[in-house]
Design a protein around this motif. Structure first.
Motif, PDB file in Angstrom:
ATOM      1  N   PHE A  45       8.045  -7.180  -2.272  1.00 49.62           N
ATOM      2  CA  PHE A  45       9.162  -5.594  -2.371  1.00 49.62           C
ATOM      3  C   PHE A  45       8.809  -4.111  -2.221  1.00 49.62           C
ATOM      4  N   PRO A  46       9.396  -3.878  -1.202  1.00 53.34           N
ATOM      5  CA  PRO A  46       8.586  -2.648  -0.355  1.00 53.34           C
ATOM      6  C   PRO A  46       8.241  -1.905  -1.385  1.00 53.34           C
ATOM      7  N   TRP A  47       9.079  -1.616  -2.874  1.00 61.42           N
ATOM      8  CA  TRP A  47       8.576  -0.842  -4.120  1.00 61.42           C
ATOM      9  C   TRP A  47       7.358  -0.241  -5.075  1.00 61.42           C
ATOM     10  N   LEU A  48       6.562  -1.985  -4.656  1.00 61.05           N
ATOM     11  CA  LEU A  48       5.915  -2.731  -5.107  1.00 61.05           C
ATOM     12  C   LEU A  48       4.443  -2.617  -4.271  1.00 61.05           C
ATOM     13  N   THR A  49       3.349  -1.879  -5.074  1.00 58.38           N
ATOM     14  CA  THR A  49       2.280  -2.527  -4.377  1.00 58.38           C
ATOM     15  C   THR A  49       1.498  -3.931  -4.063  1.00 58.38           C
ATOM     16  N   ALA A  50       0.668  -4.100  -2.970  1.00 61.38           N
ATOM     17  CA  ALA A  50       0.084  -5.163  -2.946  1.00 61.38           C
ATOM     18  C   ALA A  50       0.028  -5.593  -4.196  1.00 61.38           C
ATOM     19  N   LEU A  51      -0.770  -5.650  -4.793  1.00 62.27           N
ATOM     20  CA  LEU A  51      -1.448  -6.179  -6.329  1.00 62.27           C
ATOM     21  C   LEU A  51       0.013  -6.195  -6.883  1.00 62.27           C
ATOM     22  N   GLY A  70      -9.213  -3.068  -2.031  1.00 61.84           N
ATOM     23  CA  GLY A  70      -9.294  -1.642  -1.245  1.00 61.84           C
ATOM     24  C   GLY A  70      -7.751  -1.183  -1.632  1.00 61.84           C
ATOM     25  N   PHE A  71      -6.928  -2.678  -1.303  1.00 66.35           N
ATOM     26  CA  PHE A  71      -5.679  -2.282  -0.358  1.00 66.35           C
ATOM     27  C   PHE A  71      -4.632  -2.483  -1.412  1.00 66.35           C
ATOM     28  N   GLU A  72      -4.722  -2.604  -2.790  1.00 74.20           N
ATOM     29  CA  GLU A  72      -4.588  -3.731  -4.104  1.00 74.20           C
ATOM     30  C   GLU A  72      -2.991  -1.870  -3.877  1.00 74.20           C
ATOM     31  N   ARG A  73      -3.513  -1.314  -4.432  1.00 71.35           N
ATOM     32  CA  ARG A  73      -2.695  -0.220  -4.729  1.00 71.35           C
ATOM     33  C   ARG A  73      -1.795   0.624  -3.589  1.00 71.35           C
ATOM     34  N   HIS A  74      -2.261  -0.242  -2.502  1.00 74.55           N
ATOM     35  CA  HIS A  74      -1.002   0.294  -1.238  1.00 74.55           C
ATOM     36  C   HIS A  74      -0.207  -0.803  -0.962  1.00 74.55           C
ATOM     37  N   LEU A  75       1.684   0.470  -0.575  1.00 74.19           N
ATOM     38  CA  LEU A  75       3.008  -0.347  -0.413  1.00 74.19           C
ATOM     39  C   LEU A  75       2.690  -0.925   0.423  1.00 74.19           C
ATOM     40  N   PRO A  76       3.610  -1.605   0.586  1.00 70.24           N
ATOM     41  CA  PRO A  76       4.010  -2.636   1.770  1.00 70.24           C
ATOM     42  C   PRO A  76       3.651  -1.760   3.446  1.00 70.24           C
ATOM     43  N   LYS A  77       4.019  -0.767   3.185  1.00 68.61           N
ATOM     44  CA  LYS A  77       5.081   0.455   4.365  1.00 68.61           C
ATOM     45  C   LYS A  77       3.438   1.605   4.890  1.00 68.61           C
ATOM     46  N   ALA A  78       3.062   0.684   4.327  1.00 70.39           N
ATOM     47  CA  ALA A  78       1.494   1.232   4.557  1.00 70.39           C
ATOM     48  C   ALA A  78       0.159   1.072   5.547  1.00 70.39           C
ATOM     49  N   LEU A  79       0.732  -0.810   5.241  1.00 68.02           N
ATOM     50  CA  LEU A  79      -0.319  -2.028   5.342  1.00 68.02           C
ATOM     51  C   LEU A  79       0.568  -2.099   7.193  1.00 68.02           C
ATOM     52  N   SER A  80      -0.541  -2.664   7.829  1.00 69.18           N
ATOM     53  CA  SER A  80      -0.441  -3.834   8.867  1.00 69.18           C
ATOM     54  C   SER A  80       0.529  -5.317   9.026  1.00 69.18           C
ATOM     55  N   GLY A  81       0.719  -5.311   9.590  1.00 69.98           N
ATOM     56  CA  GLY A  81       1.546  -6.625   9.622  1.00 69.98           C
ATOM     57  C   GLY A  81       0.670  -7.374   9.555  1.00 69.98           C
ATOM     58  N   GLY A  82      -0.950  -7.386   9.940  1.00 68.23           N
ATOM     59  CA  GLY A  82      -1.877  -8.547   9.277  1.00 68.23           C
ATOM     60  C   GLY A  82      -2.134  -9.160   7.819  1.00 68.23           C
ATOM     61  N   MET A  83      -2.192  -7.773   7.682  1.00 71.42           N
ATOM     62  CA  MET A  83      -2.316  -7.523   6.020  1.00 71.42           C
ATOM     63  C   MET A  83      -1.050  -7.656   4.756  1.00 71.42           C
TER      64      MET A  83
END
Length: 252
Positions: free
Chosen positions: A87-93, A125-138
């Motif tokens: 979900f692009p609007w939700l953080t990784a967490l 450390g990436f729990e609060r990142h949105l999907p758009k801020a993550l690499s493909g592997g992440m």
């Protein structure tokens, strides 16, 4: 008793002309097995995965999971798709916690569980990142974490690493093996890559595409320890035999 049993399973679609996706497919998958399915595009690999997931149903034959016919999706089977489908609007967490909350787990407990799993796959450390801020592997790590959070008995992975660069793919292959060795659940992993199949699988199902639909050629037991030496003669012997099954010339 095998955990997953397909007995003469066929799947076809009736449009203007009947199209067969899978024909007379029979296989047994044991508890805690890491089964890789390899074959060309259109041979029915993803069709079989979707049948086990309960997204579609056999046209003929029987498909049994844990002693019962598959009647639809269930929490005992988790799916990781080729696209991360976050979900692009939700953080990784929140992406990882989402399914737990939908199943009634208190939000604080769901988020605690999600945080533990993200840490275990190297995303602390990436729990609060949105999907758009993550690499493909992440993003694929988050997708795998979302499935792990629900603790399914069976994980179904449909070419989850195919779009990744070689370095990230290798990293996630190692991560997936670590997860499987720690949790020992049953995995079915779809791939076009013969080396990936031999590297990951306890067994490899080799499929082919024919005019009457996809068929199983054979199931190869991979009798090698871990970590596997991808340059060794035994590894390359497995590759050579599988390429031969697929009708592809190999340099190995």
């Amino acid at each position: 008793m095998s955990q997953i049993v397909a007995h003469h399973v066929s799947k076809y679609y009736d449009t203007e002309v009947r199209t067969r996706a899978l024909t007379e497919f029979s296989i047994s998958v044991e508890h805690n097995e890491f089964l890789c399915i390899v074959g060309p595009s259109g041979c029915g690999k993803s069709t079989f995965l979707n049948l086990v997931a309960g997204f579609i149903f056999p046209s003929e034959g029987n498909l049994i999971v844990d002693g019962k016919p598959v009647t639809g999706p269930g929490p005992d089977r988790g799916v990781v798709f080729q696209e991360d489908a976050l979900f692009p609007w939700l953080t990784a967490l929140d992406n990882v916690a989402f399914g737990l909350e939908m199943r009634g787990m208190p939000k604080s407990h769901a988020r605690e569980r999600a945080s533990e799993i993200l840490t275990s796959v190297g995303l602390s450390g990436f729990e609060r990142h949105l999907p758009k801020a993550l690499s493909g592997g992440m993003k694929q790590r988050v997708a795998i974490s979302r499935v792990l959070a629900n603790d399914p008995d069976v994980m179904l992975l449909d070419e989850p690493f195919s779009a990744l660069d070689a370095f990230t793919r290798t990293s996630l292959q190692n991560e997936l093996l670590r997860i499987w060795e720690r949790n020992r659940r049953t995995l079915i992993f779809i791939t076009h890559n013969v080396e990936e199949a031999v590297l990951l699988g306890t067994s490899v199902a080799v499929m082919t595409k024919g005019s009457d639909g996809g068929r199983l050629i054979r199931q190869v037991q991979i009798d090698m320890g871990r970590p596997r030496d991808t340059t060794g003669s035994k590894f390359n012997e497995y590759k050579r035999h599988i390429y031969s099954d697929l009708g592809v010339a190999s340099e190995f």
